[in-house]
Design an enzyme around this catalytic site. Structure first.
Site, PDB file in Angstrom:
ATOM      1  N   ASP A  67      -7.795 -23.381 -36.370  1.00  0.00           N
ATOM      2  CA  ASP A  67      -6.639 -22.980 -35.577  1.00  0.00           C
ATOM      3  C   ASP A  67      -6.990 -22.815 -34.103  1.00  0.00           C
ATOM      4  O   ASP A  67      -8.165 -22.786 -33.731  1.00  0.00           O
ATOM      5  CB  ASP A  67      -6.037 -21.677 -36.138  1.00  0.00           C
ATOM      6  CG  ASP A  67      -7.091 -20.692 -36.605  1.00  0.00           C
ATOM      7  OD1 ASP A  67      -8.221 -20.742 -36.082  1.00  0.00           O
ATOM      8  OD2 ASP A  67      -6.794 -19.876 -37.485  1.00  0.00           O
ATOM      9  N   ASN A 136      -4.323  -8.704 -43.843  1.00  0.00           N
ATOM     10  CA  ASN A 136      -3.028  -8.908 -44.514  1.00  0.00           C
ATOM     11  C   ASN A 136      -3.054 -10.117 -45.459  1.00  0.00           C
ATOM     12  O   ASN A 136      -2.018 -10.540 -45.964  1.00  0.00           O
ATOM     13  CB  ASN A 136      -1.902  -9.050 -43.482  1.00  0.00           C
ATOM     14  CG  ASN A 136      -2.044 -10.298 -42.609  1.00  0.00           C
ATOM     15  OD1 ASN A 136      -2.970 -11.083 -42.793  1.00  0.00           O
ATOM     16  ND2 ASN A 136      -1.123 -10.474 -41.676  1.00  0.00           N
ATOM     17  N   HIS A 138      -4.010 -13.249 -44.640  1.00  0.00           N
ATOM     18  CA  HIS A 138      -3.814 -14.584 -44.061  1.00  0.00           C
ATOM     19  C   HIS A 138      -5.109 -15.398 -44.086  1.00  0.00           C
ATOM     20  O   HIS A 138      -6.205 -14.835 -44.071  1.00  0.00           O
ATOM     21  CB  HIS A 138      -3.216 -14.518 -42.646  1.00  0.00           C
ATOM     22  CG  HIS A 138      -4.141 -14.036 -41.566  1.00  0.00           C
ATOM     23  ND1 HIS A 138      -3.806 -13.056 -40.659  1.00  0.00           N
ATOM     24  CD2 HIS A 138      -5.404 -14.412 -41.221  1.00  0.00           C
ATOM     25  CE1 HIS A 138      -4.794 -12.862 -39.815  1.00  0.00           C
ATOM     26  NE2 HIS A 138      -5.789 -13.673 -40.151  1.00  0.00           N
ATOM     27  N   GLU A 143       0.348 -16.802 -42.203  1.00  0.00           N
ATOM     28  CA  GLU A 143       0.648 -15.383 -42.363  1.00  0.00           C
ATOM     29  C   GLU A 143       1.501 -15.150 -43.616  1.00  0.00           C
ATOM     30  O   GLU A 143       2.238 -16.054 -44.045  1.00  0.00           O
ATOM     31  CB  GLU A 143       1.429 -14.883 -41.139  1.00  0.00           C
ATOM     32  CG  GLU A 143       0.683 -14.997 -39.821  1.00  0.00           C
ATOM     33  CD  GLU A 143      -0.251 -13.818 -39.564  1.00  0.00           C
ATOM     34  OE1 GLU A 143      -0.707 -13.177 -40.543  1.00  0.00           O
ATOM     35  OE2 GLU A 143      -0.539 -13.547 -38.384  1.00  0.00           O
TER      36      GLU A 143
HETATM   37  C1  F6R Z   1      -9.652 -17.692 -37.381  1.00  0.00           C
HETATM   38  C2  F6R Z   1      -8.950 -17.620 -38.665  1.00  0.00           C
HETATM   39  C3  F6R Z   1      -8.477 -16.288 -39.172  1.00  0.00           C
HETATM   40  C4  F6R Z   1      -9.635 -15.319 -39.384  1.00  0.00           C
HETATM   41  C5  F6R Z   1      -9.127 -13.978 -39.890  1.00  0.00           C
HETATM   42  C6  F6R Z   1     -10.232 -12.965 -40.023  1.00  0.00           C
HETATM   43  O1  F6R Z   1     -10.000 -19.021 -37.082  1.00  0.00           O
HETATM   44  O2  F6R Z   1      -8.739 -18.617 -39.255  1.00  0.00           O
HETATM   45  O3  F6R Z   1      -7.789 -16.479 -40.375  1.00  0.00           O
HETATM   46  O4  F6R Z   1     -10.555 -15.862 -40.281  1.00  0.00           O
HETATM   47  O5  F6R Z   1      -8.149 -13.476 -39.028  1.00  0.00           O
HETATM   48  O6  F6R Z   1     -10.693 -12.652 -38.744  1.00  0.00           O
HETATM   49  P1  F6R Z   1     -11.976 -11.708 -38.543  1.00  0.00           P
HETATM   50  O7  F6R Z   1     -13.134 -12.456 -39.058  1.00  0.00           O
HETATM   51  O8  F6R Z   1     -12.040 -11.514 -37.043  1.00  0.00           O
HETATM   52  O9  F6R Z   1     -11.705 -10.453 -39.278  1.00  0.00           O
END
Ligand code: F6R
Length: 241
Positions: A67, A136, A138, A143
């Site tokens: 992303d 959450n 995702h 989301e």
């Molecule tokens: C980022 C992504 C997100 C993260 C998720 C966890 O490229 O795809 O889904 O993997 O938000 O983020 P952290 O590791 O910062 O807790």
């Protein structure tokens, strides 16, 4: 799903780095799907340290990140592209032409999403997709919702997700873009193999739901249950069962 439990984040990162580098040695043209965020920082540290001095040949490895924030040029210091350059790409022998990334600043975002899907297909698909997970549930920027998108798309970010990314934007969640471009659920599930990493107690509830709960779009990571080859790597805090 296979669950691999580790004492702490550094043991997890070391084990995953070993696996990724083994895969690169066995298959030099490996296609890797990569996440950003806090969780993979240890993995990227291990990968760059163990690749030092051209010990690992990354020249044929291809990557696709999950992303990117919408409206940010790739050179913007808060962009995920800038994160990846700093954490990994600038330190290994990867060919810049083999780095697949969504252009958050694309004028036509729909066309950019289509280009990305086509690029992944042209690369032969993703061999090994590494994922983090939001508190959450995702994955990527898919989301929780009443419905999820299959392919790469423009995603609206939840306030919780913007807050989780605030440190890249001067600590102000309102400065975090409201939208991002993200791989969709099918883009992710089409990978041959998926490894999801989760560390810290704040991920425990999402991890439990993903592994033990019903499959629901309200917890996007739960869709990974339908994939035949998923490994969930957790530290002690993220695995509270
Ligand atoms: C980022 C992504 C997100 C993260 C998720 C966890 O490229 O795809 O889904 O993997 O938000 O983020 P952290 O590791 O910062 O807790």
């Amino acid at each position: 799903m296979t669950i691999d439990r580790f004492d702490d984040e550094s043991a997890l990162s070391a084990a995953l780095a070993t696996y990724v580098l083994e895969q690169i040695v066995v298959r030099p043209s490996l296609v890797l799907g990569l996440p950003t965020g806090r969780t993979p920082l240890g993995l990227y540290r291990e990968l760059r340290e163990r690749s030092r001095g051209d010990r690992i040949d990354w020249s044929r490895v291809r990557t696709f990140n999950l992303d990117e924030f919408a409206g940010l040029p790739s050179a913007h210091p808060a962009s995920y592209r800038a994160y990846m350059q700093a954490e990994l790409f600038d330190h290994v022998s990867i060919d810049p032409a083999n780095i697949g990334f969504l252009d958050g600043n694309a004028v036509d975002r729909t066309e950019e999403c289509r280009r990305y899907e086509d690029a992944i297909t042209a690369a032969g698909g993703i061999d090994l997709q590494i994922l983090g997970i939001g508190a959450n549930g995702h994955i990527g920027f898919n989301e929780p919702a009443s419905g999820l998108r299959a392919h790469t798309h423009v995603a609206e970010l939840e306030r919780e997700t913007r807050e989780a990314n605030a440190d890249r934007f001067g600590g102000q969640w309102r400065n975090v873009p409201e939208c991002a471009l993200s791989m969709g659920m099918a883009t992710i599930l089409n990978a041959t193999e998926i490894v999801l990493i989760a560390t810290g107690a704040e991920k425990a509830e999402a991890v439990r739901g993903m592994v033990e709960g019903l499959i629901t779009t309200r917890l996007p990571a739960s869709l990974l249950q339908v994939h035949p080859r998923v490994t969930v790597m957790v530290d002690r805090d993220a695995w509270s069962s």
